[in-house]
Design a protein around this motif. Structure first.
Motif, PDB file in Angstrom:
ATOM      1  N   ARG A  77      -2.735  -6.697   4.943  1.00 17.71           N
ATOM      2  CA  ARG A  77      -2.434  -5.850   6.100  1.00 17.71           C
ATOM      3  C   ARG A  77      -3.658  -4.990   6.474  1.00 17.71           C
ATOM      4  O   ARG A  77      -4.026  -4.881   7.638  1.00 17.71           O
ATOM      5  N   LEU A 102      -5.982  -5.402 -11.984  1.00 20.58           N
ATOM      6  CA  LEU A 102      -4.808  -4.532 -12.159  1.00 20.58           C
ATOM      7  C   LEU A 102      -4.360  -4.420 -13.611  1.00 20.58           C
ATOM      8  O   LEU A 102      -3.576  -3.542 -13.961  1.00 20.58           O
ATOM      9  N   ILE A 129      -3.658  -0.064  -6.076  1.00 21.19           N
ATOM     10  CA  ILE A 129      -4.273  -0.414  -4.816  1.00 21.19           C
ATOM     11  C   ILE A 129      -3.175  -0.270  -3.753  1.00 21.19           C
ATOM     12  O   ILE A 129      -1.982  -0.398  -4.089  1.00 21.19           O
ATOM     13  N   LEU A 130      -3.269  -0.003  -2.610  1.00 20.75           N
ATOM     14  CA  LEU A 130      -4.502  -0.102  -1.869  1.00 20.75           C
ATOM     15  C   LEU A 130      -5.139   1.263  -1.700  1.00 20.75           C
ATOM     16  O   LEU A 130      -4.434   2.226  -1.446  1.00 20.75           O
ATOM     17  N   SER A 136      -1.000   1.274   1.913  1.00 22.86           N
ATOM     18  CA  SER A 136      -1.499   0.357   2.942  1.00 22.86           C
ATOM     19  C   SER A 136      -1.095   0.752   4.362  1.00 22.86           C
ATOM     20  O   SER A 136      -1.919   0.705   5.279  1.00 22.86           O
ATOM     21  N   TYR A 179       8.288  -5.874  -1.079  1.00 20.97           N
ATOM     22  CA  TYR A 179       7.659  -5.014  -2.080  1.00 20.97           C
ATOM     23  C   TYR A 179       7.889  -5.488  -3.521  1.00 20.97           C
ATOM     24  O   TYR A 179       6.945  -5.683  -4.267  1.00 20.97           O
ATOM     25  N   GLN A 224       6.312  -8.900  -4.294  1.00 21.99           N
ATOM     26  CA  GLN A 224       4.848  -8.768  -4.283  1.00 21.99           C
ATOM     27  C   GLN A 224       4.353  -8.067  -5.544  1.00 21.99           C
ATOM     28  O   GLN A 224       3.409  -8.504  -6.190  1.00 21.99           O
ATOM     29  N   THR A 279       1.494  -8.315 -10.790  1.00 19.32           N
ATOM     30  CA  THR A 279       1.319  -7.812 -12.143  1.00 19.32           C
ATOM     31  C   THR A 279       1.878  -8.748 -13.211  1.00 19.32           C
ATOM     32  O   THR A 279       1.886  -8.405 -14.388  1.00 19.32           O
TER      33      THR A 279
HETATM   34  N1  LIG Z   1       3.257   0.823  -1.160  1.00 17.85           N
HETATM   35  C1  LIG Z   1       1.955   0.455  -1.684  1.00 17.85           C
HETATM   36  C2  LIG Z   1       2.115  -0.683  -2.657  1.00 17.85           C
HETATM   37  C3  LIG Z   1       0.959  -0.755  -3.579  1.00 17.85           C
HETATM   38  C4  LIG Z   1       1.223  -1.726  -4.726  1.00 17.85           C
HETATM   39  O1  LIG Z   1       2.371  -2.033  -5.065  1.00 17.85           O
HETATM   40  N2  LIG Z   1       0.138  -2.192  -5.327  1.00 17.85           N
HETATM   41  C5  LIG Z   1       0.253  -3.083  -6.450  1.00 17.85           C
HETATM   42  C6  LIG Z   1      -0.465  -4.410  -6.181  1.00 17.85           C
HETATM   43  S1  LIG Z   1       0.214  -5.275  -4.805  1.00 17.85           S
HETATM   44  C7  LIG Z   1      -0.451  -2.466  -7.659  1.00 17.85           C
HETATM   45  O2  LIG Z   1      -1.505  -1.876  -7.534  1.00 17.85           O
HETATM   46  N3  LIG Z   1       0.142  -2.648  -8.840  1.00 17.85           N
HETATM   47  C8  LIG Z   1      -0.437  -2.176 -10.056  1.00 17.85           C
HETATM   48  C9  LIG Z   1       0.500  -1.324 -10.851  1.00 17.85           C
HETATM   49  O3  LIG Z   1       1.700  -1.258 -10.503  1.00 17.85           O
HETATM   50  O4  LIG Z   1       0.037  -0.717 -11.816  1.00 17.85           O
HETATM   51  C10 LIG Z   1       1.023   0.092  -0.521  1.00 17.85           C
HETATM   52  O5  LIG Z   1       1.562  -0.276   0.526  1.00 17.85           O
HETATM   53  O6  LIG Z   1      -0.212   0.202  -0.661  1.00 17.85           O
END
Ligand SMILES: N[C@@H](CCC(=O)N[C@@H](CS)C(=O)NCC(=O)O)C(=O)O
Length: 120
Positions: free
Chosen positions: A18, A37, A54-55, A67, A107, A110, A115
Motif C-alpha cells: 500500500r 521480522l 513495520i511499516l 501503513s 490483517y 497477513q 511471521t
Molecule cells: N496496522 C499495521 C500492521 C503492521 C503489521 O502487522 N506488520 C507486521 C508485518 S505485515 C509485523 O511487523 N509483524 C511483526 C510482529 O508482529 O512482530 C500497518 O498497517 O502498518
C-alpha cells in the motif's frame, strides 16, 4: 535540500504494498530498508516504539508509523502530485470503506503469513 525518505518494509507485506504504491504514484525516491521480522534490527523499535512493527516511513529523520497513516501523510506532504483520494466525497467515502474492509479482513491472515515459520 532534497527530502530523505526511508521505508522500513518487508517485501511480502500487503501493508508495505500500500505504501510502495503511494510512493510510486507520487514519484518519490526512497531508500528501502528491508526488515527481518524474526531478528528485528534496533532501528525498528527505535522508530516504532509502540508496536515495534513495520511499516515505518522515516522522513528527514522523523518516523511515521502504520501503513494507512503513512499513506495519508504522503498524500498531505506531497500534495501537488497525483492526489490519492477522489475529489468527490461519495467516491472518497467508498475508497475509505474498502481501505477499512481490507484492514479488517486481511490483517490476521497477513500477520500470520508474515511471521509464520515453514509449515506453521
Ligand atoms: N496496522 C499495521 C500492521 C503492521 C503489521 O502487522 N506488520 C507486521 C508485518 S505485515 C509485523 O511487523 N509483524 C511483526 C510482529 O508482529 O512482530 C500497518 O498497517 O502498518
Amino acid at each position: 535540500m532534497a527530502d530523505e525518505v526511508v521505508l522500513l518494509d518487508f517485501w511480502p507485506s500487503l501493508f508495505g504494498m500500500r505504501v510502495r504504491i503511494a510512493l510510486a504514484e507520487k514519484g518519490i525516491n526512497y531508500e528501502n530498508k528491508e526488515q527481518d521480522l524474526w531478528h528485528k534490527s534496533p532501528l525498528l523499535p527505535q522508530m516504532n516504539p509502540v508496536h515495534k512493527k513495520i511499516l515505518v516511513l522515516i522522513h528527514n529523520g522523523k518516523s511515521v508509523c502504520e501503513s494507512l497513516i503513512i499513506v495519508q501523510y504522503i498524500d498531505e506532504v506531497w500534495k501537488e502530485k497525483s492526489p490519492l483520494l477522489p475529489s468527490n466525497p461519495c467516491q472518497r467515502a467508498h475508497a475509505r470503506f474498502w481501505v477499512e474492509f481490507v484492514d479488517k479482513k486481511v490483517y490476521d491472515v497477513q500477520n500470520r503469513l508474515c511471521t509464520s515459520k515453514g509449515e506453521e
